[in-house]
Design a protein around this motif. Structure first.
Motif, PDB file in Angstrom:
ATOM      1  N   THR A  57       0.825  -1.207   0.000  1.00 25.25           N
ATOM      2  CA  THR A  57       0.000   0.000   0.000  1.00 25.25           C
ATOM      3  C   THR A  57       0.863   1.264   0.000  1.00 25.25           C
ATOM      4  O   THR A  57       0.356   2.352   0.254  1.00 25.25           O
ATOM      5  N   MET A  58       2.149   1.135  -0.307  1.00 21.10           N
ATOM      6  CA  MET A  58       3.069   2.265  -0.150  1.00 21.10           C
ATOM      7  C   MET A  58       3.032   3.242  -1.318  1.00 21.10           C
ATOM      8  O   MET A  58       3.586   4.329  -1.235  1.00 21.10           O
ATOM      9  N   GLY A  59       2.363   2.888  -2.428  1.00 27.50           N
ATOM     10  CA  GLY A  59       2.271   3.786  -3.562  1.00 27.50           C
ATOM     11  C   GLY A  59       3.496   3.709  -4.453  1.00 27.50           C
ATOM     12  O   GLY A  59       4.334   2.813  -4.306  1.00 27.50           O
ATOM     13  N   ALA A  60       3.574   4.669  -5.420  1.00 23.64           N
ATOM     14  CA  ALA A  60       4.639   4.659  -6.433  1.00 23.64           C
ATOM     15  C   ALA A  60       4.758   3.274  -7.044  1.00 23.64           C
ATOM     16  O   ALA A  60       5.855   2.726  -7.215  1.00 23.64           O
ATOM     17  N   TYR A  61       3.613   2.690  -7.418  1.00 21.21           N
ATOM     18  CA  TYR A  61       3.569   1.277  -7.789  1.00 21.21           C
ATOM     19  C   TYR A  61       4.369   0.953  -9.045  1.00 21.21           C
ATOM     20  O   TYR A  61       4.854  -0.173  -9.193  1.00 21.21           O
ATOM     21  N   ALA A  62       4.513   1.896  -9.950  1.00 23.39           N
ATOM     22  CA  ALA A  62       5.274   1.606 -11.159  1.00 23.39           C
ATOM     23  C   ALA A  62       6.704   1.199 -10.829  1.00 23.39           C
ATOM     24  O   ALA A  62       7.313   0.404 -11.553  1.00 23.39           O
ATOM     25  N   THR A  63       7.253   1.718  -9.730  1.00 25.25           N
ATOM     26  CA  THR A  63       8.612   1.365  -9.341  1.00 25.25           C
ATOM     27  C   THR A  63       8.655   0.357  -8.188  1.00 25.25           C
ATOM     28  O   THR A  63       9.524  -0.511  -8.166  1.00 25.25           O
TER      29      THR A  63
END
Length: 372
Positions: free
Chosen positions: A93-99
């Motif tokens: 759930t930390m975001g910046a999912y593309a990386t």
């Protein structure tokens, strides 16, 4: 409290494959998922930067005193710990999912574990789906877009297309009704907003993903309960999932989060070009993430996922998914998917939620279909 960390050198158990790790357990979705899974009897382990904040989040989720946490401050360190400790499922759930998603997902695959996130942008969703063959060989299930974003529209498309050939055209509309928590906006949400601005719009034309203007095709949607809201075109995970679910050559997606005001839509291309400069992007994410917002109730009673499907012979079908508060629905979707994977459901590969577990996943998470 048991603490393991890639930086402290403290060693946990050699094998922890009954555990579900929640990356970002101090955020709203992370806290909610941790609480729901703990209530279902699963072994939940918060993962994040701050031991103190994770301890507080664990207590709020109902974890027992002294429950284990994993302290790691980057996707790479989380991946290293996952390889070492072998959790059954990692929820990101930390975001910046593309990386972050490929790094953590590959770590899960290397030990035969599973992975779940809430990504809802084209780059991140396509990036995780590109790991399908790797995941199949590893026997791992990767699920991206496990939230209101993606599932609320994907599930409607699946229902409308059941038993019929591939349609000619599909449009999906995502209108979440979200209550705002007071506090800082946060890096994950800030990153998502900036990424949407830099990506611009997308649509499928003749089966190809092509650029379009962010905020294109603005419209006012009237929902089955008589309320209404405006939405406009956006590059989103819903677009990718609708194309995969229907196989239609022409697919568009709109969201109530996209700008609909004419003046704002006019300046978005310039803003997007500016934010595509890496230094400016980092600055924008940092400044936006620090913005403090006031608590506000959700604007409507329901969140709505909508789809219109048209076939070459002129047949047209329309449907809706009615859900409650958008973030609560996202939390329920993620918890439901994670619980199923932890107990052996799902099939190896990389999927969007309905593709992995069926359209009725949306009703299991509390949604209701309203189909023509």
């Amino acid at each position: 409290m048991t603490e393991t960390s890639g930086t402290s050198g403290t060693t946990g158990e050699n094998r922890t494959d009954d555990e579900v790790w929640i990356v970002g357990a101090t955020g709203r979705v992370g806290r909610g998922v941790a609480g729901r899974l703990a209530a279902r009897g699963l072994t939940v382990v918060p993962v994040g930067r701050s031991r103190e904040r994770m301890a507080a989040a664990g207590a709020e989720a109902g974890l027992p005193a002294g429950a284990k946490v994993v302290v790691a401050d980057s996707a790479e360190r989380i991946a290293k710990e996952a390889v070492r400790q072998r959790p059954r499922v990692v929820v990101n759930t930390m975001g910046a999912y593309a990386t972050t998603a490929p790094v953590i997902a590959r770590a899960c695959m290397s030990v035969g574990g599973h992975y779940v996130d809430q990504a809802n942008d084209v780059v991140a969703v396509e990036g995780l789906l590109a790991l399908h063959e790797e995941a199949t060989r590893a026997g791992s299930t990767l699920v991206t877009g496990a939230g209101f974003g993606v599932l609320a529209t994907e599930a409607v498309v699946v229902k409308l297309c059941e038993g019929r050939p591939a349609p000619h055209r599909v449009r999906v509309d995502s209108v979440a009704s979200v209550a705002v928590e007071s506090g800082a906006l946060g890096a994950a949400l800030a990153s998502g907003i900036v990424d949407a601005l830099t990506a611009g719009g997308r649509r499928y034309a003749d089966g190809e993903l092509v650029r379009s203007r962010l905020g294109a095709d603005p419209r006012r949607l009237t929902f089955p309960d008589g309320t209404s809201a405006r939405s406009a075109g956006v590059a989103s995970g819903e677009l990718v999932a609708a194309r995969a679910a229907a196989g239609a050559p022409f697919v568009t997606a709109t969201s109530s989060l996209a700008p609909t005001a004419p003046l704002l839509r006019a300046v978005l291309p310039l803003l997007g070009r500016l934010l595509s400069v890496p230094a400016l992007r980092r600055l924008a994410v940092d400044r936006l993430g620090r913005v403090t917002v006031k608590a506000a109730p959700r604007p409507r009673e329901h969140s709505w996922g909508h789809a219109v499907v048209e076939w070459a012979d002129g047949t047209r079908r329309e449907g809706w998914l009615r859900a409650g508060e958008g973030m609560d629905f996202t939390t329920d979707v993620t918890a439901t998917v994670t619980g199923l994977l932890a107990r052996g459901a799902g099939r190896p590969g990389a999927w969007t939620p309905a593709a992995a577990l069926g359209a009725d996943l949306a009703t299991s998470a509390g949604g209701t279909f309203v189909l023509d």
